[in-house]
Write an enzyme that holds these catalytic residues in place. Structure first.
Site, PDB file in Angstrom:
ATOM      1  N   ASP A   1       0.860  -1.259   0.070  1.00 43.03           N
ATOM      2  CA  ASP A   1       0.060  -0.035   0.136  1.00 43.03           C
ATOM      3  C   ASP A   1       0.915   1.427  -0.084  1.00 43.03           C
ATOM      4  OD1 ASP A   1      -2.437   1.022  -0.096  1.00 43.03           O
ATOM      5  OD2 ASP A   1      -2.726   1.504   2.213  1.00 43.03           O
TER       6      ASP A   1
ATOM      7  N   SER B   1      -7.256   5.040  -0.494  1.00 46.47           N
ATOM      8  CA  SER B   1      -7.361   3.923  -1.125  1.00 46.47           C
ATOM      9  C   SER B   1      -8.928   3.609  -1.051  1.00 46.47           C
ATOM     10  CB  SER B   1      -6.637   2.978  -0.473  1.00 46.47           C
ATOM     11  OG  SER B   1      -5.198   3.312  -0.419  1.00 46.47           O
TER      12      SER B   1
ATOM     13  N   GLN C   1      -4.667  -1.013  -7.637  1.00 47.29           N
ATOM     14  CA  GLN C   1      -5.532  -0.246  -6.659  1.00 47.29           C
ATOM     15  C   GLN C   1      -6.032   0.916  -7.505  1.00 47.29           C
ATOM     16  OE1 GLN C   1      -3.614   2.673  -3.684  1.00 47.29           O
ATOM     17  NE2 GLN C   1      -4.134   0.858  -2.420  1.00 47.29           N
TER      18      GLN C   1
END
Length: 303
Positions: free
Chosen positions: A214, A238, A288
């Site tokens: 991440d 996110s 993502q």
């Protein structure tokens, strides 16, 4: 001037702290509790929630099946003041594959839903992308050295935050100026590794990679626009996260994370990542989509 405190924790303590954070406590059948980050304030880092959810799914699945993919949706920001509860649903148990669904909750409300797939290892056809030709981590400056180069450009409160010693060490192959970013192609690469060796538990190494996956990913979609996470009035978060685990690896050895962003629009940015070992094996892929909202253009509405 050196701002690292004399009592800075050793690399072993930093690494163990992350191991402890990503551990989950079984409080009932398929029900787990994830620890709070010591001293944490504000919003929980998304990688922490993903990694703890993966650990919960792994704890509910017996060998020889191993996790090979996960798909997660963030719904609410996690609060550092509270632990996170993870409920595992055993949706499918086959001979070769198993599927787990994990719901992460705080104060009775879901903050993340994740589906995770497991496979019994087997042989098959093989091909992979070649690793990009980038400088080796040993030839790159540390984050600390890059911060020192900025000198007085960085306000004292921000310098104190950026100077914190972290359990994941990173070396950027092509650093950008976070204080005065200029538009550039939506591509970047970093080397990362845990700061000290840990044991040989592959579940733990997968959880640490999930945590680190991440990092930097969402920021890739801001590169063509000359912005960074320090840009005034830019809101980022996110929205979802997908990770595919291809090959065995160690998170305490150098891994290359190369990312690109083929599209951004409508206050969202889409990002892809590939993770290679130092000897060129492609061990994981990431995707993502995240929120990249300019408040002055689109108001202060929540995600």
């Amino acid at each position: 001037m050196d701002t690292v405190p004399r009592s800075a924790p050793s690399p072993d303590r930093l690494a163990q702290g992350l191991v402890d954070l990503l551990d989950v406590e079984e409080i009932d059948t398929d029900l787990y509790r994830g620890a709070r980050r010591p001293g944490g304030q504000g919003r929980v880092f998304g990688g922490q929630v993903i990694a703890q959810a993966l650990q919960a799914a792994q704890r509910s699945t017996e060998a020889p099946k191993v996790a090979h993919s996960l798909h997660a949706y963030f719904m609410r920001p996690g609060d550092e003041r509270y632990p996170i509860i993870y409920r595992v649903e055993r949706d499918f148990e086959g001979r070769s594959f198993a599927t787990r669904r994990v719901i992460a909750m705080q104060k009775g409300k879901p903050i993340l839903n994740m589906a995770c797939s497991f496979q019994t290892p087997e042989e098959g056809m093989h091909h992979q992308d070649a690793m990009p030709d980038v400088p080796r981590p040993e030839a790159l400056p540390t984050e600390r050295a890059l911060l020192d180069e900025l000198g007085d450009q960085v306000p004292a409160p921000l310098r104190a935050f950026l100077s914190q010693i972290r359990p994941i060490e990173m070396r950027v192959t092509d650093p950008r100026q976070v204080m005065t970013p200029a538009p550039r192609a939506p591509q970047q690469s970093i080397w990362f590794r845990l700061v000290a060796p840990i044991g040989d538990d592959p579940m733990l190494h997968r959880a640490i990679l999930a945590y680190a996956s991440d990092f930097v990913l969402l920021g890739t979609s801001t590169l063509p626009h000359g912005m960074s996470w320090l840009t005034h009035d830019m809101q980022t978060a996110s929205l979802d996260h997908a990770l595919w685990l291809h090959e065995p690896f160690r998170a305490d050895e150098w891994l290359l994370y190369t990312t690109d962003s083929p599209w951004a629009g409508h206050a969202r940015g889409f990002n892809r990542g590939r993770i290679f070992t130092a000897d060129g094996r492609l061990v994981a892929s990431v995707a993502q989509e995240g929120l990249i909202r300019l408040r002055q253009l689109q108001g202060d509405a929540g995600a």
